[in-house]
Write an enzyme that holds these catalytic residues in place. Structure first.
Site, PDB file in Angstrom:
ATOM      1  CB  ALA A 179      -1.132  -0.030   1.145  1.00 60.36           C
ATOM      2  CG  ASP A 180       3.536   2.346   3.228  1.00 58.76           C
ATOM      3  OD1 ASP A 180       2.632   3.321   3.472  1.00 58.76           O
ATOM      4  OD2 ASP A 180       4.496   2.127   4.023  1.00 58.76           O
ATOM      5  CB  VAL A 181       5.427   0.107  -2.930  1.00 56.85           C
ATOM      6  CG1 VAL A 181       5.947   0.286  -4.098  1.00 56.85           C
ATOM      7  CG2 VAL A 181       6.438  -0.087  -1.859  1.00 56.85           C
ATOM      8  N   GLY A 184       3.178   5.654  -3.135  1.00 56.33           N
ATOM      9  CA  GLY A 184       4.095   6.439  -3.684  1.00 56.33           C
ATOM     10  C   GLY A 184       4.131   6.632  -5.242  1.00 56.33           C
TER      11      GLY A 184
END
Length: 407
Positions: A179-181, A184
């Site tokens: 989810a973070d990647v 980004g």
């Protein structure tokens, strides 16, 4: 610097992964990215170890592998912007920047005069990109959001793992902070879209990225499986909800992935396995039928695969043009001939370690290829250079600011 974004200046106030991932992507494309960090401690991920990068003599440095993964190509400037002089430095840099990235809680930078409205009043051309767990509005706007939580809240963990009631059944997170990647990457897309709009209008804007929004958006076919039927998909382990056979199978000495995408591939697969009659069976002749009769078909295929070694099956299936592949460990990934050919491992000079190995960018541009011009920076490595070049600070100015703990 060269690259398609070499004309851009980016001020990166973000920490951990989602925001820094966007900053690293922009840096890979040539942007001059200045990473603002807290004096003395810096980005949280600098301390998320072990493992740490090893020096030339084999001893660990203070550079955590986690930090190295998302901060290539940036210059590190330490500034305490909780203090007025630090705020003045960030505002002066923002006035010269095209893009600002931040992932503080909603409203968290307003107390320092570093929020979107304040900085865009100073620099109307600024693209101000905020990354939060839940976005700038809505009932959850003030809550903290972390990748693990978002994978659960956004439905991904309801789809990942073995089915309930089976050995090892239950929800499982993805092995990287997906989810973070992905946030980004969406942040990068949003910034590039805002820059394209600025080319026509002359005005910047506020880009609002939420981890939860992104996680819901990338549910892809599984989201539509629910929206078109009203039935929530369940965990299938390594199987596919819409395609059969599209999963792992155990060979005599290990596992392989079979990814049959159409009926012709299924017929060729059955021929390789020595069971061509399955492709002619009306229960299995079409993908629609195979999905309906999954529980009858898969055990028969599994029995076939168990009779021969993995590599023998992989070679035979590949020769028949049936999509298949191994399940590689990371040492095998980086030893793979295709991965090496595509230069997905790169090495850059590093002041403490001599060299540092990093994962290459997947972006392959024919006219403006990605160039790796800087390794992940040491904390505050570029403070003096940036403040002197950009803002005209003298050696005496810098000494005073250091003595006061502002930089």
């Amino acid at each position: 610097m060269s690259g398609p974004l070499a004309h851009l200046r980016v001020l990166d106030l973000s920490r951990v992964l989602a925001g820094p991932w966007a900053g690293q992507t922009l840096a890979d494309l040539g942007a001059d990215v200045i990473k603002i960090e807290r004096p003395g401690c810096g980005d949280d991920t600098r301390h998320w170890g072990p493992p740490y990068l090893k020096a030339a003599d084999g001893t660990p440095t203070g550079e955590a592998a986690y930090f190295l993964s998302a901060n290539r190509g940036k210059r590190s400037v330490t500034v305490d912007f909780t203090r007025p002089e630090g705020q003045a430095i960030v505002r002066a840099l923002a006035a010269q920047s095209d893009v600002l990235l931040e992932n503080f809680k909603v409203g968290g930078l307003a107390q320092y005069g570093l929020d979107a409205d304040s900085l865009r009043a100073l620099n109307p051309r600024l693209i101000y990109c905020s990354v939060t767990g839940f976005g700038q509005d809505g009932p959850y706007r003030d809550l903290p959001g972390y990748d693990f939580m978002i994978q659960g809240m956004g439905g991904l963990m309801s789809l990942t793992g073995q089915p309930d009631g089976t050995p090892g059944g239950g929800p499982v997170k993805v092995g990287v902070a997906l989810a973070d990647v992905l946030t980004g990457l969406y942040a990068t897309i949003g910034v590039l879209a805002a820059l394209a709009h600025r080319e026509r209008s002359g005005e910047g804007q506020h880009v609002d990225l939420a981890l939860l929004d992104v996680q819901v958006a990338v549910l892809a076919n599984q989201a539509l499986n629910y929206l078109t039927t009203g039935c929530a998909p369940q965990r299938l382990g390594n199987a596919h909800p819409n395609i059969v056979p599209y999963q792992t199978f155990a060979a005599a000495d290990g596992h392989l992935i079979l990814a049959v995408g159409n009926d012709a591939q299924f017929a060729r697969c059955c021929a390789v396995l020595g069971c061509p009659e399955l492709a002619a069976d009306e229960r299995f002749a079409s993908n629609r039928a195979r999905v309906a009769h999954r529980t009858e078909l898969v055990p028969r295929l599994a029995a076939c695969f168990a009779t021969q070694p993995r590599d023998a099956w992989l070679a035979a299936l590949a020769n028949a043009n049936v999509p298949c592949g191994p399940i590689n460990t990371l040492d095998q990934v980086f030893a793979d001939a295709q991965v090496q050919h595509r230069q997905m491992r790169v090495e850059l000079p590093h002041a403490q370690a001599g060299t540092v190995a990093l994962v290459g960018s997947p972006l392959k541009l024919s006219a403006t290829p990605v160039e790796y011009h800087l390794p992940p920076p040491q904390l505050g490595e570029h403070t003096a250079t940036v403040l002197a070049q950009r803002l005209g600070y003298t050696a005496d100015d810098l000494a005073r600011l250091r003595a006061a703990g502002i930089v």
